[in-house]
Design a protein around this motif. Structure first.
Motif, PDB file in Angstrom:
ATOM      1  N   ILE A  29    -124.355  -1.002  -5.710  1.00  9.42           N
ATOM      2  CA  ILE A  29    -124.435  -1.342  -4.293  1.00  9.42           C
ATOM      3  C   ILE A  29    -123.023  -1.363  -3.710  1.00  9.42           C
ATOM      4  CG2 ILE A  29    -125.080  -3.141  -2.650  1.00  9.42           C
ATOM      5  CD1 ILE A  29    -127.275  -3.987  -4.562  1.00  9.42           C
ATOM      6  N   GLY A  30    -122.843  -0.657  -2.589  1.00  9.32           N
ATOM      7  CA  GLY A  30    -121.537  -0.607  -1.936  1.00  9.32           C
ATOM      8  C   GLY A  30    -120.753   0.648  -2.211  1.00  9.32           C
ATOM      9  N   VAL A  31    -121.279   1.531  -3.043  1.00 10.37           N
ATOM     10  CA  VAL A  31    -120.601   2.794  -3.357  1.00 10.37           C
ATOM     11  C   VAL A  31    -121.440   3.929  -2.771  1.00 10.37           C
ATOM     12  CG1 VAL A  31    -119.720   4.302  -5.166  1.00 10.37           C
ATOM     13  CG2 VAL A  31    -119.627   1.820  -5.461  1.00 10.37           C
ATOM     14  N   ASP A  32    -120.924   4.569  -1.729  1.00  6.86           N
ATOM     15  CA  ASP A  32    -121.642   5.676  -1.116  1.00  6.86           C
ATOM     16  C   ASP A  32    -121.137   7.007  -1.667  1.00  6.86           C
ATOM     17  OD1 ASP A  32    -119.162   5.978   0.083  1.00  6.86           O
ATOM     18  OD2 ASP A  32    -119.805   5.138   1.999  1.00  6.86           O
ATOM     19  N   HIS A  55    -106.673   2.639 -13.733  1.00  4.38           N
ATOM     20  CA  HIS A  55    -106.162   2.297 -12.411  1.00  4.38           C
ATOM     21  C   HIS A  55    -106.529   0.857 -12.050  1.00  4.38           C
ATOM     22  CE1 HIS A  55    -105.627   6.634 -12.133  1.00  4.38           C
ATOM     23  NE2 HIS A  55    -106.933   6.797 -12.322  1.00  4.38           N
ATOM     24  N   PHE A  56    -107.817   0.544 -12.184  1.00  7.81           N
ATOM     25  CA  PHE A  56    -108.276  -0.795 -11.828  1.00  7.81           C
ATOM     26  C   PHE A  56    -107.861  -1.821 -12.883  1.00  7.81           C
ATOM     27  CE2 PHE A  56    -110.994   1.908  -9.288  1.00  7.81           C
ATOM     28  CZ  PHE A  56    -111.125   1.198  -8.094  1.00  7.81           C
ATOM     29  N   GLN A 110    -100.863   9.840  -1.976  1.00  8.84           N
ATOM     30  CA  GLN A 110    -102.030  10.249  -1.204  1.00  8.84           C
ATOM     31  C   GLN A 110    -103.290   9.536  -1.666  1.00  8.84           C
ATOM     32  OE1 GLN A 110    -102.792  14.445  -1.387  1.00  8.84           O
ATOM     33  NE2 GLN A 110    -104.598  14.358  -0.054  1.00  8.84           N
ATOM     34  N   HIS A 111    -103.466   9.452  -2.993  1.00 12.07           N
ATOM     35  CA  HIS A 111    -104.638   8.759  -3.518  1.00 12.07           C
ATOM     36  C   HIS A 111    -104.593   7.271  -3.179  1.00 12.07           C
ATOM     37  CE1 HIS A 111    -105.574  12.006  -6.786  1.00 12.07           C
ATOM     38  NE2 HIS A 111    -106.003  12.344  -5.579  1.00 12.07           N
ATOM     39  N   GLY A 112    -103.403   6.695  -3.180  1.00 15.86           N
ATOM     40  CA  GLY A 112    -103.290   5.287  -2.833  1.00 15.86           C
ATOM     41  C   GLY A 112    -103.680   5.012  -1.398  1.00 15.86           C
ATOM     42  N   GLN A 113    -103.285   5.873  -0.495  1.00 14.35           N
ATOM     43  CA  GLN A 113    -103.646   5.706   0.906  1.00 14.35           C
ATOM     44  C   GLN A 113    -105.135   5.942   1.130  1.00 14.35           C
ATOM     45  OE1 GLN A 113    -101.037   8.393   2.980  1.00 14.35           O
ATOM     46  NE2 GLN A 113     -99.204   7.153   2.610  1.00 14.35           N
ATOM     47  N   THR A 114    -105.701   6.955   0.448  1.00 18.01           N
ATOM     48  CA  THR A 114    -107.136   7.213   0.570  1.00 18.01           C
ATOM     49  C   THR A 114    -107.946   6.058   0.012  1.00 18.01           C
ATOM     50  OG1 THR A 114    -106.676   9.573   0.298  1.00 18.01           O
ATOM     51  CG2 THR A 114    -108.958   8.863   0.069  1.00 18.01           C
ATOM     52  N   LEU A 115    -107.484   5.492  -1.099  1.00 17.16           N
ATOM     53  CA  LEU A 115    -108.169   4.343  -1.691  1.00 17.16           C
ATOM     54  C   LEU A 115    -108.194   3.170  -0.722  1.00 17.16           C
ATOM     55  CD1 LEU A 115    -107.972   3.177  -5.319  1.00 17.16           C
ATOM     56  CD2 LEU A 115    -107.504   1.510  -3.552  1.00 17.16           C
ATOM     57  N   GLU A 126    -106.539  -7.086  -3.971  1.00 18.59           N
ATOM     58  CA  GLU A 126    -107.850  -6.727  -3.437  1.00 18.59           C
ATOM     59  C   GLU A 126    -108.482  -5.594  -4.237  1.00 18.59           C
ATOM     60  OE1 GLU A 126    -107.323  -5.858   0.660  1.00 18.59           O
ATOM     61  OE2 GLU A 126    -106.714  -7.895   1.199  1.00 18.59           O
ATOM     62  N   MET A 127    -107.666  -4.679  -4.715  1.00 23.43           N
ATOM     63  CA  MET A 127    -108.178  -3.597  -5.557  1.00 23.43           C
ATOM     64  C   MET A 127    -108.722  -4.149  -6.877  1.00 23.43           C
ATOM     65  SD  MET A 127    -106.074  -0.343  -7.070  1.00 23.43           S
ATOM     66  CE  MET A 127    -106.805   0.748  -8.306  1.00 23.43           C
ATOM     67  N   ALA A 128    -108.045  -5.140  -7.447  1.00 21.34           N
ATOM     68  CA  ALA A 128    -108.479  -5.725  -8.722  1.00 21.34           C
ATOM     69  C   ALA A 128    -109.829  -6.404  -8.603  1.00 21.34           C
ATOM     70  CB  ALA A 128    -107.425  -6.709  -9.226  1.00 21.34           C
ATOM     71  N   TYR A 129    -110.100  -7.002  -7.438  1.00 25.24           N
ATOM     72  CA  TYR A 129    -111.345  -7.738  -7.251  1.00 25.24           C
ATOM     73  C   TYR A 129    -112.315  -7.002  -6.334  1.00 25.24           C
ATOM     74  CZ  TYR A 129    -108.559 -11.406  -9.378  1.00 25.24           C
ATOM     75  OH  TYR A 129    -107.779 -12.117 -10.242  1.00 25.24           O
ATOM     76  N   TRP A 130    -112.194  -5.672  -6.287  1.00 24.94           N
ATOM     77  CA  TRP A 130    -113.150  -4.864  -5.543  1.00 24.94           C
ATOM     78  C   TRP A 130    -114.538  -5.081  -6.140  1.00 24.94           C
ATOM     79  CZ3 TRP A 130    -114.860   0.660  -6.500  1.00 24.94           C
ATOM     80  CH2 TRP A 130    -115.524   1.181  -5.381  1.00 24.94           C
ATOM     81  N   PRO A 131    -115.536  -5.501  -5.367  1.00 23.13           N
ATOM     82  CA  PRO A 131    -116.848  -5.891  -5.915  1.00 23.13           C
ATOM     83  C   PRO A 131    -117.502  -4.854  -6.827  1.00 23.13           C
ATOM     84  CG  PRO A 131    -116.675  -6.591  -3.634  1.00 23.13           C
ATOM     85  CD  PRO A 131    -115.443  -5.772  -3.909  1.00 23.13           C
ATOM     86  N   PRO A 132    -117.534  -3.546  -6.487  1.00 27.17           N
ATOM     87  CA  PRO A 132    -118.151  -2.597  -7.433  1.00 27.17           C
ATOM     88  C   PRO A 132    -117.436  -2.547  -8.783  1.00 27.17           C
ATOM     89  CG  PRO A 132    -118.052  -1.621  -5.253  1.00 27.17           C
ATOM     90  CD  PRO A 132    -117.267  -2.892  -5.188  1.00 27.17           C
ATOM     91  N   PHE A 133    -116.114  -2.704  -8.803  1.00 20.26           N
ATOM     92  CA  PHE A 133    -115.395  -2.725 -10.070  1.00 20.26           C
ATOM     93  C   PHE A 133    -115.749  -3.974 -10.869  1.00 20.26           C
ATOM     94  CE2 PHE A 133    -111.504  -4.352 -12.244  1.00 20.26           C
ATOM     95  CZ  PHE A 133    -111.553  -3.490 -13.330  1.00 20.26           C
ATOM     96  N   GLN A 134    -115.825  -5.116 -10.214  1.00 16.26           N
ATOM     97  CA  GLN A 134    -116.225  -6.342 -10.896  1.00 16.26           C
ATOM     98  C   GLN A 134    -117.652  -6.232 -11.434  1.00 16.26           C
ATOM     99  OE1 GLN A 134    -114.364  -9.405 -11.324  1.00 16.26           O
ATOM    100  NE2 GLN A 134    -112.695  -7.988 -10.861  1.00 16.26           N
ATOM    101  N   ALA A 135    -118.535  -5.591 -10.662  1.00 16.96           N
ATOM    102  CA  ALA A 135    -119.911  -5.406 -11.114  1.00 16.96           C
ATOM    103  C   ALA A 135    -119.972  -4.493 -12.333  1.00 16.96           C
ATOM    104  CB  ALA A 135    -120.747  -4.827  -9.972  1.00 16.96           C
TER     105      ALA A 135
END
Length: 276
Positions: A29-32, A55-56, A110-115, A126-135
């Motif tokens: 959920i949350g990943v399109d 990365h994460f 570029q990848h950092g800005q897109t992320l 915020e990247m470390a605790y991104w909900p889909p990564f935690q899930a």
């Protein structure tokens, strides 16, 4: 522990946990589709790829070091050089937590800005605790039947949380008395016993393991009029657990540098039988 029904889309809930890991990241959920295409550029296609992504993982380790003083990075006080770009090498952990994800060495500018724009995260924390990564991480721990380190009371002080290797299971204290100098005066009378008695005194009192035998010095009472210099040293030995073991440690053998020893383990059994 995050349950699958809270993080997965409905069509994937009937799968075993081990098979959930092999599903595409869009199952979360949350990943399109747009986010999925970007993650694929980072070699992240499945839920397992996301949970074990370097990365994460780097972002999570940096964020954890900012709040956990017992982590390896926090004790060292610096993030490994190959985790961040050259411009951020040597920076403090506190400054890195609030840095852009583009500061990570594994991500290009570029990848950092897109992320940041797609995942709506602006800092490494915020990247470390991104909900889909935690899930994804929680699903991986469930599949491997490992405890979730994030399941703790947020109000529990860090110093009260159990950690391996920080508290001694056994301590011993003892004292030793050492004498290293005794004032020697010039002998006015020629006595053949004086040098022998002085040698005896020096050897006897160098390391006081037992009480002094006064009878040894009855022949030369002048020794009790001389000043002796020494030190009372207090020692402490502590045993800290490095890993989880079964039972209590019964004996440990300390060896000097370059020293070796052989240990023989003797076992026996006896069998008795009767017949009528």
């Amino acid at each position: 522990m995050i349950t699958p029904d809270r993080v997965l889309k409905s069509e994937y809930l009937s799968l075993p946990v081990t098979e959930m890991l092999h599903q595409p990241v869009t199952a979360l959920i949350g990943v399109d589709t747009e986010v999925s295409k970007f993650l694929k550029k980072l070699q992240i296609s499945s839920i397992y790829d996301l949970a074990s992504s370097r990365h994460f993982a780097s972002a999570l380790a940096i964020a954890a070091a900012a709040t956990d003083p017992n982590s390896v990075i926090a004790k060292a006080g610096i993030v490994p050089a190959d985790w961040v770009d050259a411009a951020w090498q040597g920076k403090t952990i506190e400054s890195l937590v609030d840095a852009s994800p583009a500061a990570l060495e594994s991500l290009s500018q570029q990848h950092g800005q897109t992320l940041q724009s797609l995942l709506h995260v602006t800092t490494i924390r915020e990247m470390a605790y991104w909900p889909p990564f935690q899930a994804a991480t929680s699903l991986l721990l469930q599949a491997l039947q490992l405890p979730d380190p994030s399941v703790t009371d947020p109000d529990t002080p860090l110093e009260l949380q159990p950690r391996m290797g920080t508290s001694a299971t056994e301590k011993r204290f003892y004292e030793r008395l050492f004498l290293y100098h005794i004032d020697e005066e010039e002998e006015t009378s020629a006595s053949s016993k004086a040098p022998a008695n002085r040698r005896l005194l020096g050897n006897r009192l160098k390391d006081l393991d037992d009480a002094i035998d006064i009878g040894l010095f009855e022949s030369e009472p002048s020794h009790f009029k001389k000043i002796a210099y020494g030190a009372l040293l207090k020692f402490e030995q502590a045993w800290l657990p490095l890993h989880v073991t079964l039972g209590q440690l019964l004996h440990s053998l300390a060896l000097a540098p370059g020293e070796s020893t052989r240990i023989a383990i003797i076992d026996w059994n006896r069998t008795s039988s009767t017949a009528v």
